[in-house]
Design an enzyme around this catalytic site. Structure first.
Site, PDB file in Angstrom:
ATOM      1  N   GLU A  50      34.342  34.953  41.166  1.00 19.09           N
ATOM      2  CA  GLU A  50      35.297  35.960  40.701  1.00 19.09           C
ATOM      3  C   GLU A  50      36.719  35.605  41.117  1.00 19.09           C
ATOM      4  O   GLU A  50      37.678  36.163  40.592  1.00 19.09           O
ATOM      5  CB  GLU A  50      34.950  37.326  41.299  1.00 19.09           C
ATOM      6  CG  GLU A  50      33.590  37.827  40.897  1.00 19.09           C
ATOM      7  CD  GLU A  50      33.350  39.240  41.361  1.00 19.09           C
ATOM      8  OE1 GLU A  50      33.327  40.148  40.519  1.00 19.09           O
ATOM      9  OE2 GLU A  50      33.186  39.433  42.583  1.00 19.09           O
ATOM     10  N   CYS A  71      28.072  37.311  34.176  1.00 19.65           N
ATOM     11  CA  CYS A  71      27.708  38.732  34.166  1.00 19.65           C
ATOM     12  C   CYS A  71      28.903  39.635  33.860  1.00 19.65           C
ATOM     13  O   CYS A  71      28.782  40.852  33.859  1.00 19.65           O
ATOM     14  CB  CYS A  71      27.051  39.136  35.474  1.00 19.65           C
ATOM     15  SG  CYS A  71      28.136  38.929  36.884  1.00 19.65           S
TER      16      CYS A  71
HETATM   17  C1  PEP Z   1      33.062  41.079  37.205  1.00 17.87           C
HETATM   18  O1  PEP Z   1      34.039  41.159  37.943  1.00 17.87           O
HETATM   19  O2  PEP Z   1      33.052  40.392  36.145  1.00 17.87           O
HETATM   20  C2  PEP Z   1      31.823  41.803  37.522  1.00 17.87           C
HETATM   21  C3  PEP Z   1      30.730  41.619  36.828  1.00 17.87           C
HETATM   22  O3  PEP Z   1      31.874  42.702  38.552  1.00 17.87           O
HETATM   23  P1  PEP Z   1      32.536  44.176  38.408  1.00 17.87           P
HETATM   24  O4  PEP Z   1      32.903  44.376  36.975  1.00 17.87           O
HETATM   25  O5  PEP Z   1      31.512  45.116  38.900  1.00 17.87           O
HETATM   26  O6  PEP Z   1      33.713  44.031  39.318  1.00 17.87           O
HETATM   27 MG    MG Z   2      33.774  42.008  39.957  1.00 15.37          MG
END
Ligand code: PEP
Ligand code: MG
Length: 586
Positions: A449, A520
């Site tokens: 991330e 994801c």
């Molecule tokens: C993302 O950052 O792409 C992720 C899947 O986590 P979240 O959206 O929960 O921060």
């Molecule tokens: Mg995230």
């Protein structure tokens, strides 16, 4: 001063002649012309417009009979409470139910009630006293400059309006009996929850960003939505037709014959595609030339695991475990967490579950874990760096996950890791618990991330079992655009070549060490992005449950070679717009 202090006074703005448009009044939208806004939930719709105009609530500011006013307020509270409980029953099991429950709790807030009573006792009418209390509380939340708290302010005003409407004896506007596109300034969660999904074909809002509550709910309901379209949409005429393209984030009022026919054809194609995708949802996603990609579901609520499996998910690719924590007034203990995770494993029947450890901070505060005020919470105490300050909480969570899994496949990953050092610290905790709790099939991975992690993927790959790319955060940190920014979110496109290059680096490093890579973030369900991700050789896509059948169908529609070519094409571009244009004409 108004006389000019000895100088000639020219008015700042010329007087408006009767023909000129009043200041701030938007230009009416031209017919059959696409208007670009923020894509908030995919899908296509063509239906008559219904503009939700909030009724004007008029009431006296003062009253002499405070006792009567308090009685009226109590009655309006009771009515609001029962309206909300009916809505919760209707929304049971859905994403809206917990938000509406928060509204019920807000109604029971003693401070809010006392503030209203105080104002009434000082001579305010029930309406004015109540609204004063709501407004002060909401402004207090907004002043904290935190997006989630600002959303709570919207919830507060939402509850406030409900009570106020009851006090004024005003009914909320009634939508038409026929299918329609709902257009509104902004939609509160309870508005979205109240939607009759058999009639509403799409949502359009003048304000709001792609991560507002209403956008999240629209995605969960599978409704196409375009947000942040500007005030002009509120001037659209009820009954006129509107095309809503939730994938491209565009609107076309009163489409001409040619466009209508085009849209009708695309709708037919989409319906056929959807039906076929649904029929084949339990079959694997294999490209035309035999390359398999796993398609899993993202989940925030373990109770939705059976639904994900029924929709053809090959596992849970991202369990956002912070929602387990948010659902409790204090950190859930070991037994509570074991129960939660076990129910997900039971529903999965041996399919893998990728659990992301507690990811709070940034846009996700936890009431019982107060964080210091930070100028940039997204760059501060968040994700794994926060968890590592309270290792006992992380340890309990990992113990619960390992215990609940038993001999079923568990994948644990850490959010917002910046480098190997943080990963090692977190992995050590897992290994410590593993020495005490046996679990036969565990993999330990890291979420990509933060750009540093993608750049350093070759150093991480030897020590992780897998990578899962969170494109939502990766895009925010790569492009330096707050993911919730109302104005900039349209430019925050994960199909940006810079993000794609980081994905490519991650996959190359992982595969060099025999590790698998998933995506994801929201990008995984974007039809334009799917071939690019497959072409970059991502092994797994994890998307909201509803999208699983369509994502599988999309993968079956191209060859790996064609996907690689698209990936090469996308990587050669300079901007996200260029990437999208090139893919569109591919
Ligand atoms: C993302 O950052 O792409 C992720 C899947 O986590 P979240 O959206 O929960 O921060
Ligand atoms: Mg995230």
């Amino acid at each position: 001063i108004t006389e000019g202090l000895g100088e000639a006074v020219a008015p700042f703005r010329a007087e408006q002649s009767p023909q000129t448009r009043p200041q701030n009044e938007p230009e009416p939208l031209p017919d059959d012309q696409p208007l670009k806004a923020v894509a908030a939930s995919p899908g296509l719709a063509l239906a008559p417009i219904f503009v939700l105009r909030q009724p004007t609530l008029t009431y006296p500011d003062t009253a002499v009979d405070s006792e009567t006013q308090i009685m009226r307020l109590n009655r309006a509270f009771d009515a609001a409470d029962s309206q909300l409980r009916t809505l919760i029953r209707q929304a049971e099991g859905g994403e809206a139910a917990p938000i509406l429950s928060v509204h019920v709790e807000m109604l029971q807030d003693e401070d809010l009630y006392q503030a209203a009573l105080e104002a009434i006792n000082e001579g305010a009418s029930a309406e004015a006293g109540w609204w004063q209390a709501i407004d002060t509380a909401a402004k207090g939340q907004e002043a904290l400059a935190d997006r989630l708290l600002a959303e709570r302010a919207a919830d507060l005003r939402d509850v406030g309006r409900r009570v106020l409407a009851n006090l004024c004896g005003v009914e909320m506007p009634k939508p038409p009996e026929q299918p329609y596109v709902l257009v509104a300034d902004d939609l509160g969660p309870s508005d979205v929850a109240r939607l009759d999904t058999t009639r509403v074909r799409a949502l359009v809002t003048a304000r709001g960003g792609a991560t507002s509550h209403s956008a999240i709910l629209a995605r969960a309901l599978g409704l196409p939505a375009v947000v942040g379209a500007g005030d002009a949409v509120l001037k659209l005429v009820d009954g006129a037709e509107l095309v809503v393209d939730g994938e491209r984030g565009s609107l076309v009022p009163n489409p001409g014959d040619e466009r209508r026919a085009q849209v009708a054809r695309r709708l037919e194609q989409l319906a056929a595609l959807q039906a076929e995708a649904h029929d084949k949802r339990h079959q694997p996603a294999i490209t035309r030339d035999g390359h398999r990609v796993e398609v899993c579901a993202n989940l925030g609520n373990t109770a939705h695991a059976p639904d994900a499996v029924a929709r053809g998910a090959e596992g849970i690719g991202l369990l956002r475990t912070e929602f387990v924590f948010m659902a409790h007034p204090e950190a859930p203990d070991l037994a509570t967490q074991i129960d939660e995770y076990r129910s997900a494993f039971d529903a999965l029947n041996g399919l893998p579950l990728v659990a992301r450890t507690l990811d709070v901070g940034g846009d996700k505060p936890l009431d019982y874990w107060p964080l210091p005020q930070e100028d940039n919470p997204f760059l501060g105490m968040r994700g794994i760096r926060l968890s590592l300050t309270r290792p006992e909480i992380l340890e309990t969570q990992i113990r619960a996950l390992l215990t609940a899994a038993g001999d079923r496949p568990l994948r644990i990953m850490f959010p917002m890791v910046k480098d190997l050092e943080e990963f090692r610290a977190a992995k050590q905790i897992v290994q410590r618990v593993q020495a005490e709790v046996t679990c036969a099939d565990v993999q330990i991975g890291v979420m990509i991330e933060v750009p540093s992690c993608a750049l350093l993927a070759p150093t991480l790959a030897p020590e992780v079992d897998f990578f899962s790319i969170g494109t939502n955060d990766l895009t925010q940190y790569t492009l330096a655009i707050d993911r919730g920014h109302g104005q900039l979110s349209a430019d925050s496109d994960a199909l940006h070549p810079a993000v794609l290059r980081l994905i490519q680096m991650t996959v190359q490093a992982a595969h060099a060490h025999g590790r698998w890579v998933g995506v994801c973030g929201e990008l995984a369900s974007d039809p334009q992005a799917i071939p690019v991700l497959v072409g970059l050789e991502v092994d797994e896509l994890s998307v909201t449950s509803r999208r699983v059948p369509l994502v599988k169908a999309c993968i079956r529609d191209f060859t790996l070679d064609a996907a690689r070519e698209r990936a090469r094409l996308a990587l050669s571009k300079a901007t996200a717009v260029e990437v999208r244009d090139a893919l569109e004409s591919f």
